[in-house]
Design a protein around this motif. Structure first.
Motif, PDB file in Angstrom:
ATOM      1  N   ALA A 254      -4.400  14.343   6.168  1.00 26.99           N
ATOM      2  CA  ALA A 254      -3.220  14.496   7.014  1.00 26.99           C
ATOM      3  C   ALA A 254      -2.413  13.204   7.058  1.00 26.99           C
ATOM      4  O   ALA A 254      -1.193  13.231   7.094  1.00 26.99           O
ATOM      5  N   LEU A 255      -3.116  12.050   7.063  1.00 21.13           N
ATOM      6  CA  LEU A 255      -2.391  10.801   7.256  1.00 21.13           C
ATOM      7  C   LEU A 255      -1.955  10.199   5.907  1.00 21.13           C
ATOM      8  O   LEU A 255      -0.780  10.036   5.633  1.00 21.13           O
ATOM      9  N   VAL A 256      -2.936   9.881   5.066  1.00 16.44           N
ATOM     10  CA  VAL A 256      -2.587   9.277   3.777  1.00 16.44           C
ATOM     11  C   VAL A 256      -1.956  10.324   2.861  1.00 16.44           C
ATOM     12  O   VAL A 256      -1.012  10.036   2.131  1.00 16.44           O
ATOM     13  N   GLY A 257      -2.503  11.504   2.896  1.00 13.68           N
ATOM     14  CA  GLY A 257      -1.899  12.576   2.101  1.00 13.68           C
ATOM     15  C   GLY A 257      -2.487  12.647   0.708  1.00 13.68           C
ATOM     16  O   GLY A 257      -2.977  11.669   0.148  1.00 13.68           O
ATOM     17  N   LEU A 258      -2.404  13.859   0.172  1.00  8.77           N
ATOM     18  CA  LEU A 258      -3.079  14.165  -1.084  1.00  8.77           C
ATOM     19  C   LEU A 258      -2.566  13.308  -2.241  1.00  8.77           C
ATOM     20  O   LEU A 258      -3.329  12.786  -3.033  1.00  8.77           O
ATOM     21  N   LYS A 259      -1.242  13.143  -2.299  1.00  6.95           N
ATOM     22  CA  LYS A 259      -0.659  12.497  -3.476  1.00  6.95           C
ATOM     23  C   LYS A 259      -1.089  11.035  -3.567  1.00  6.95           C
ATOM     24  O   LYS A 259      -1.533  10.557  -4.608  1.00  6.95           O
ATOM     25  N   LEU A 260      -0.979  10.335  -2.414  1.00  7.90           N
ATOM     26  CA  LEU A 260      -1.373   8.932  -2.411  1.00  7.90           C
ATOM     27  C   LEU A 260      -2.866   8.792  -2.631  1.00  7.90           C
ATOM     28  O   LEU A 260      -3.325   7.884  -3.313  1.00  7.90           O
ATOM     29  N   LEU A 261      -3.617   9.742  -2.044  1.00 10.69           N
ATOM     30  CA  LEU A 261      -5.070   9.670  -2.125  1.00 10.69           C
ATOM     31  C   LEU A 261      -5.531   9.745  -3.568  1.00 10.69           C
ATOM     32  O   LEU A 261      -6.380   8.977  -4.016  1.00 10.69           O
ATOM     33  N   LEU A 262      -4.958  10.674  -4.314  1.00 13.50           N
ATOM     34  CA  LEU A 262      -5.379  10.839  -5.703  1.00 13.50           C
ATOM     35  C   LEU A 262      -4.890   9.678  -6.564  1.00 13.50           C
ATOM     36  O   LEU A 262      -5.367   9.464  -7.667  1.00 13.50           O
ATOM     37  N   GLY A 263      -3.909   8.913  -6.045  1.00  8.08           N
ATOM     38  CA  GLY A 263      -3.442   7.747  -6.789  1.00  8.08           C
ATOM     39  C   GLY A 263      -4.378   6.563  -6.689  1.00  8.08           C
ATOM     40  O   GLY A 263      -4.234   5.590  -7.415  1.00  8.08           O
ATOM     41  N   LEU A 264      -5.339   6.636  -5.766  1.00  8.54           N
ATOM     42  CA  LEU A 264      -6.231   5.503  -5.547  1.00  8.54           C
ATOM     43  C   LEU A 264      -7.341   5.491  -6.580  1.00  8.54           C
ATOM     44  O   LEU A 264      -8.469   5.823  -6.296  1.00  8.54           O
ATOM     45  N   ARG A 265      -7.018   5.131  -7.796  1.00 10.00           N
ATOM     46  CA  ARG A 265      -8.081   5.135  -8.794  1.00 10.00           C
ATOM     47  C   ARG A 265      -7.933   3.965  -9.747  1.00 10.00           C
ATOM     48  O   ARG A 265      -6.850   3.499 -10.031  1.00 10.00           O
ATOM     49  N   GLY A 266      -9.108   3.504 -10.179  1.00 12.11           N
ATOM     50  CA  GLY A 266      -9.105   2.496 -11.222  1.00 12.11           C
ATOM     51  C   GLY A 266      -9.341   3.190 -12.550  1.00 12.11           C
ATOM     52  O   GLY A 266      -9.099   4.382 -12.695  1.00 12.11           O
ATOM     53  N   ALA A 267      -9.845   2.402 -13.517  1.00 13.31           N
ATOM     54  CA  ALA A 267     -10.073   2.997 -14.824  1.00 13.31           C
ATOM     55  C   ALA A 267     -11.219   4.003 -14.763  1.00 13.31           C
ATOM     56  O   ALA A 267     -11.171   5.061 -15.382  1.00 13.31           O
ATOM     57  N   TRP A 268     -12.266   3.675 -13.997  1.00  9.16           N
ATOM     58  CA  TRP A 268     -13.465   4.509 -13.998  1.00  9.16           C
ATOM     59  C   TRP A 268     -13.711   5.214 -12.680  1.00  9.16           C
ATOM     60  O   TRP A 268     -14.197   6.335 -12.673  1.00  9.16           O
ATOM     61  N   VAL A 269     -13.419   4.524 -11.590  1.00  7.84           N
ATOM     62  CA  VAL A 269     -13.749   5.134 -10.297  1.00  7.84           C
ATOM     63  C   VAL A 269     -12.486   5.389  -9.498  1.00  7.84           C
ATOM     64  O   VAL A 269     -11.468   4.730  -9.691  1.00  7.84           O
ATOM     65  N   SER A 270     -12.574   6.368  -8.622  1.00  4.51           N
ATOM     66  CA  SER A 270     -11.514   6.575  -7.649  1.00  4.51           C
ATOM     67  C   SER A 270     -12.172   6.655  -6.284  1.00  4.51           C
ATOM     68  O   SER A 270     -13.395   6.792  -6.184  1.00  4.51           O
TER      69      SER A 270
END
Lengths: 618, 310
Positions: A254-270
Motif C-alpha cells: 500500500a505504501l511503497v507500491g508494487l512498481k517501486l517494490l519490484l524495482g528493488l533488485r540487484g543483479a542476483w537478489v531482490s
C-alpha cells in the motif's frame, strides 16, 4: 458504523471492564463478552466501506487519521472474531484466579489496540496503537508469573528493538516527505531513490519481522506462546503475530507500491526474493523443531513460526495468486491455530495444568468434542482437502510452481509433510492411546470452552468446501494493491487459475464414505469391547498403562536433533549476555561515594580545559 | 452426464478389482521366486469375503471411522488419476474417452494431498485402538512417509516444472505427443522406482506392519470386516501409486488395456526386487530414501530448472 465508532467501543470496553470487575465479577464477564461480540457485529457491518477521516488534528502538526478499506476490514474481522472467541473461552479458564479484572482489561486492550492498528490511516497512529498492543501483550504473557516473567521480558525486549527500528523508518519517511499519512506518502514516495526505499523497508521489516516471528527474528515466540495463558496464546498466535503480516502488506504494497517494490533488485537478489527465502527457511527448520517438542503449547508455538513462513512466502512473491494465498492463509491460520491453542487450553484446564505430551493419553474417551475440533484444526493445519487450509496452501504452491521456483515449493511441501508428523503426535499423545488411571473420571470441557472450538471447526470446514466466501473478501484487497484479483468462484477456481472445485471433491468424498459405510452396515455388526478385552486376550490385565509417547519419532529425532539447534536464539542470548556483562561493568562507576563523583567531575573539567588549550575548539 | 456417472462408478471399481488382484499376484510371484507353489490368484478375494462375514470387535467411533476414512480417501484419489485413453481435446478430456472423472479439479497437488487420507485414517483409527504396538507402527508409518515424500515431492516437482503444469491429464497428453517421461526426466523416473516399494509398503520397507515384531502394527487390533476393508484399501492404494507412476513416466495408456499392461510391468518389476530382499529397520529406510533417490531426484530437478531457465 465507521472505524471511529468501532475503536471507541473497543477502547471504552477495555477501560470499563476493570472498574466493573471491582463491582461484580459476573457483570464484568457479561460485559466483556458483550463488548467483544458487539465488535464482531460492528466490524462485520462495516463490510465494503472505505474512507478516511481525520479524528485529531494538530498533534505535533500532524493529522491523525482513521481509514477503512478492504485490507483493514479483512484483518479487523479476523481480530474481532478470534478476540471474541478468546474472551468466551476465558470465562471459565481464568475464573477463580488472581487479578481477573486486570486480565480482561489487558485482553480487551490488546484487541482494541489491534483494531486501532488496522484502522490507522497514518503511521503515527499506527505506531501508537502498535506500542499499546506490545505493552498490553507483555502484561498478559507474564500473567502466570514464574517462567512467564522471563518469557515476557524476552518478548518485550525484542519488541522494543523492533519498535526502535520501526521508529527509524517512520522518522526517515517524515523527514523526507513531511507527512505520515499513508495515502499521501504513497503518492510522494515515488520520487525517492532505491537506497532510501530499501533502508525504510528494512527498518520496517525488522519491526514487523520480530512481531510476526519471521526467522531469524522469531526467538521470543516459543517462550511467550507456551507460557502465556492459553486463551491469550490463541490471540498471540492467531492474530497478534498477524499484525506483523498486516504491516508487511501495508508498507510493501500500500505504501511503497508494487512498481517501486519490484524495482528493488540487484543483479542476483531482490528484496522480495530475500523475503521468500527467509520464508522457506522459516517453514523448514521450525517444522522439524516442532516435531521434537514434548510440551503441547511449545509444539504449537514452533508450528506457528512455520506457518508464518508460508504466509511470508506467498506474500513475498508479489503476484495476485501468491498474495491471495497469503492473505487467505493468514485468516485460516488465525482460526485453526486459535482452535488448537484453545483445545490444549481445555485439556490443561481439566487436567490441572498438564501440557506435557508424555503424561496424557486416551482423552478422546473423556473429551470427544474437544478431540473432534482439535482434529479438524489439525487437518486444517496440514491442509487436508475439504479444510480451508488446503485452499490457501494450494494457492501458495501453485504460485511457487507457476513462477518456476521448485526449490521453494519443495520447502513448502516438505513443511506440510513435517506438519503431519507433529499434528499426529499432538493428537495421539493427548487424545489417543490408553487413558491414564488418574484421568478416568475427567469431565468434558465446559460449554463456554467447547463453543469457541466448535465455531472455529465449523469455519474451517465451511470455508474449505466453499472457499469463495472468504476469497470474495480477499479479492478487493488484492485489487486495491494494484494486482489483478484472482477470479474465484464460490466453490474454487475456474480454469484460468486452477482449476479447482472443492464441492465436487466434497461430493466425491461424501459418496465414497457413504459407500464404504453401506458395505460396513451390510457386514456383521461389530461388538464394542473395552481395550483390555483384546489386549490381554483373556489373561489378567497388566497393571499400569502402555502409551507409546516418549521419543515418538525416535529415528528422526536422533538424526535431526544435532542440526536443529536454534542458532538465532543462541546468538541473541550470547549478545544479551555480553551486553549484560558490559553494562554491569559500566554500573560500577556509580560507587555511591560522593568523593568519587567529585573526582569524576574534576577529571571531566580537566579534560575539557586540556582540550580547549590544545585545540582551541570553543 | 450419463457417461460421467458411469465413469465415476467405473474408475473405483477397476481400482478395486485390479488392486485386489495385484495383491494375489504379489503373493504368487513371491512364492514362485521362493520356489513355493503359492496360493491361487484370487486368494485375497476369498479372504475378504471370509473376513466380511466374521464378527469384529471395535474400540470406539474413531476406531471405525479411521478405516472408513482410509478406504474412502483411497477410492476418491482414483477419480483424479487418468486411467488410459488418448487425450484429444484438452479443454474437455472426458468427452474423448480419457477415464478420469475428476480431471478438472485441482490436478497433481490434489492427488498428493488425497493420498494422505489413507495413512492418516489408518493412523487415527489405530491410535484409538490404544494398542502400543499400533502406535509404534503408526510412528514408523509416518516417518517412512516423510522419508519417501522428500524424493517423491522432488520427482513430482521436477515433472511439474518440466511440463509447466499441475494437471495430470496435461502431463499425459504431452507425453503422448512428444515421448515418455522416462526419457525426458529419466533420473526422476529412476528415483521414483527406487521409492516405489516404500510407497507400497512392500519389502524391504514392510516395517510398518511387521507381523513378527509389532504384531502387524496399526492393524494389531483390527479384525473381521474392518480388516477386510483395510486389505481392500491396501489394494486400492497399490493401484493408485502404480497408476500414478505409469501416468507420470510411461505416457499413460492409449486405452485402458494398455494402461493396465504397463501397470502390470511396473508392479511385477517392483515385486521381483521386493521378493529377494529382507526387511530393513526404519532408520535404514529413512537413510536410504534421503540418500540415493533424493540425490537422483535433486539432480534431475536442477537439470530441469537450469534447462528451463536457459
Amino acid at each position: 458504523m465507521g472505524a471511529g465508532a468501532i475503536l471507541t467501543v473497543a477502547l471504552a470496553g477495555a477501560g470499563l471492564s476493570y472498574p466493573l470487575g471491582l463491582l461484580s465479577a459476573k457483570v464484568r464477564n457479561v460485559f466483556a463478552t458483550a463488548v467483544s461480540a458487539l465488535l464482531v457485529c460492528l466490524v462485520a457491518a462495516a463490510y465494503g466501506r472505505s474512507g478516511e477521516h481525520v479524528y485529531y488534528s494538530g498533534f505535533l502538526g500532524l493529522d491523525l487519521i482513521l481509514r477503512t478499506d478492504a485490507l483493514a476490514w479483512f484483518f479487523a474481522i479476523t481480530v474481532s472474531l478470534v478476540g471474541c472467541l478468546s474472551v468466551v473461552f476465558s470465562l471459565r479458564y481464568v475464573r477463580g484466579r488472581e487479578k481477573v479484572s486486570f486480565y480482561y482489561f489487558a485482553l480487551l486492550l490488546v484487541n482494541a489496540a489491534m483494531l486501532g492498528i488496522v484502522f490507522s490511516g497514518d503511521l503515527l497512529s499506527f505506531f501508537i496503537f502498535w506500542e499499546v498492543m506490545s505493552w498490553a501483550a507483555y502484561l498478559l504473557i507474564s500473567y502466570n508469573r514464574g517462567r512467564a516473567l522471563y518469557a515476557g521480558l524476552k518478548y518485550i525486549v525484542m519488541s522494543i528493538i523492533g519498535s526502535c527500528a520501526m521508529l527509524v523508518g517512520l522518522l526517515s519517511l517524515y523527514a523526507a516527505h513531511d507527512t505520515l499519512v499513508i495515502s499521501e506518502l504513497a503518492e510522494r514516495i515515488g520520487s525517492r531513490g532505491t537506497g532510501f526505499l530499501l533502508g525504510v523497508l528494512v527498518a520496517f521489516s525488522i519491526g514487523f519481522g520480530i512481531k510476526s516471528a519471521m526467522v531469524p527474528l522469531h526467538t521470543w515466540l516459543p517462550d511467550a506462546h507456551s507460557e502465556a495463558p492459553s486463551p491469550f496464546s490463541a490471540v498471540l498466535s492467531g492474530i497478534l503475530i498477524k499484525m506483523g503480516i498486516y504491516g508487511f502488506v501495508l508498507v510493501m504494497y500500500a505504501l511503497v507500491g508494487l512498481k517501486l517494490l519490484l524495482g528493488l533488485r540487484g543483479a542476483w537478489v531482490s528484496f522480495n526474493s530475500v523475503l521468500c527465502w527467509l520464508g522457506a527457511i522459516g517453514i523448514l527448520i521450525p517444522t522439524f523443531i516442532a516435531v521434537l517438542q514434548t510440551d503441547a503449547k511449545r509444539l504449537l508455538a514452533w508450528s506457528s513460526i512455520g506457518q508464518i513462513g508460508y504466509i511470508i512466502l506467498g506474500m513475498g512473491f508479489a503476484t495476485s495468486l501468491g498474495l491471495t494465498g497469503a492473505l487467505f492463509h493468514t485468516f485460516n491460520h488465525a482460526v485453526f491455530k486459535a482452535l488448537l491453542f484453545l483445545a490444549v487450553g481445555a485439556v490443561e484446564y481439566r487436567t490441572g495444568g498438564v501440557r506435557d505430551l508424555n503424561e496424557l493419553g486416551g482423552l478422546i474417551k473423556r473429551m470427544p468434542v474437544t478431540f473432534a475440533c482439535a482434529l479438524v484444526g489439525g487437518l486444517g493445519l496440514i491442509g487436508v482437502p475439504l479444510t480451508s487450509g488446503f485452499v490457501s496452501k494450494w494457492l501458495i504452491y501453485k504460485t511457487l510452481i507457476a513462477e518456476g521456483h521448485p526449490f521453494l515449493a519443495l520447502a513448502a511441501l516438505v513443511g506440510t509433510w513435517g506438519a503431519i508428523l507433529y499434528v499426529y503426535k499432538l493428537l495421539h499423545n493427548m487424545f489417543l492411546g490408553q487413558l491414564p488411571e488418574k484421568y478416568a473420571h475427567l469431565e468434558a470441557a465446559p460449554f463456554t470452552m467447547r463453543l469457541p472450538l466448535v465455531v472455529c471447526g465449523s469455519i474451517i470446514i465451511l470455508f474449505g468446501i466453499l472457499p469463495g466466501i472468504p476469497l470474495g473478501a480477499v479479492g478487493p484487497i488484492v485489487g486495491s494493491l494494484g494486482l489483478e484479483p484472482v477470479q474465484a468462484t464460490l466453490t474454487g477456481f475456474g480454469p484460468q487459475v486452477g482449476p479447482l472445485n472443492m464441492v465436487s471433491i466434497f461430493a466425491a468424498a461424501a459418496l465414497a464414505v457413504l459407500a464404504v459405510l453401506l458395505v460396513l452396515r451390510a457386514s456383521a455388526a461389530p461388538r464394542r469391547v473395552a481395550q483390555e478385552d483384546s489386549y490381554a486376550a483373556g489373561s489378567p490385565v497388566p497393571a499400569g498403562r502402555y502409551h507409546h509417547t516418549v521419543r515418538f519419532y525416535d529415528p528422526l529425532e536422533g538424526a535431526t536433533i544435532g542440526y536443529l539447534r536454534d542458532w538465532a536464539d543462541e546468538f541473541y542470548t550470547r549478545v544479551a549476555g555480553g551486553a549484560r556483562g558490559g553494562f554491569d561493568g559500566l554500573r560500577r562507576i556509580y560507587t555511591g561515594d560522593v568523593r568519587n563523583y567529585v573526582m569524576y567531575i574534576v577529571c571531566l573539567l580537566a579534560f575539557l580545559i586540556f582540550v580547549q588549550m590544545v585545540w582551541h575548539i570553543w | 452426464m450419463v457417461t460421467r456417472i458411469i465413469q465415476l462408478l467405473l474408475s473405483p471399481l477397476i481400482a478395486l478389482a485390479v488392486g485386489v488382484l495385484f495383491l494375489g499376484l504379489s503373493r504368487k510371484i513371491i512364492a514362485r521366486i521362493h520356489r513355493r507353489y503359492g496360493p491361487p490368484l484370487y486368494q485375497p478375494v476369498i479372504d475378504v469375503i471370509r473376513m466380511m462375514s466374521q464378527r469384529s470387535i471395535s474400540h470406539g467411533s474413531l476406531f471405525e471411522l479411521g478405516v472408513v476414512l482410509a478406504l474412502a480417501g483411497s477410492l476418491v484419489t482414483v477419480l483424479f488419476i487418468p486411467l488410459g485413453g488418448t487425450v484429444i481435446c484438452r479443454q474437455n478430456p472426458l468427452a474423448h474417452g480419457v477415464l478420469c472423472p475428476l480431471s478438472s479439479s485441482g490436478g497433481l497437488l490434489v492427488v498428493m494431498y488425497l493420498m494422505l487420507f489413507g495413512p492418516l485414517g489408518l493412523a487415527l483409527g489405530a491410535g484409538d485402538s490404544a494398542n502400543p504396538n499400533a502406535s509404534i507402527g503408526v510412528s514408523r508409518k509416518l516417518l517412512l512417509a516423510l522419508a519417501y515424500e522428500v524424493p517423491f515431492l522432488l520427482v513430482i516437482l521436477a515433472v511439474m516444472s518440466h511440463y509447466r503444469t499441475i494437471s495430470i491429464t496435461e502431463i499425459v497428453a504431452r507425453q503422448q505427443e512428444s515421448g515418455w517421461g522416462v526419457l525426458s526426466v529419466p533420473l526422476s523416473a529412476v528415483a521414483a522406482f527406487l521409492i516405489l516399494p516404500a510407497m507400497l509398503g512392500i519389502r524391504p520397507f514392510d516395517l510398518v506392519s511387521a507381523p513378527q515384531e509389532i504384531a502387524s502394527g496399526p492393524l494389531a487390533e483390527y479384525g473381521g470386516s474392518y480388516l477386510a476393508l483395510l486389505a481392500v484399501q491396501k489394494g486400492v492404494h497399490l493401484f493408485v501409486v502404480i497408476a500414478l507412476y505409469v501416468d507420470l513416466f510411461l505416457g499413460g495408456g492409449v486405452n485402458l488395456a494398455t494402461f493396465l499392461v504397463k501397470m502390470l510391468v511396473v508392479f511385477v518389476a517392483a515385486e521381483m526386487i521386493a521378493a529377494v530382499l529382507p526387511r530393513i529397520r526404519i532408520e535404514s529406510a529413512v537413510r536410504f530414501c534421503w540418500k540415493w533417490p533424493t540425490a537422483l531426484a535433486l539432480l534431475q530437478m536442477a537439470i530441469t530448472v537450469l534447462s528451463k531457465s536457459v
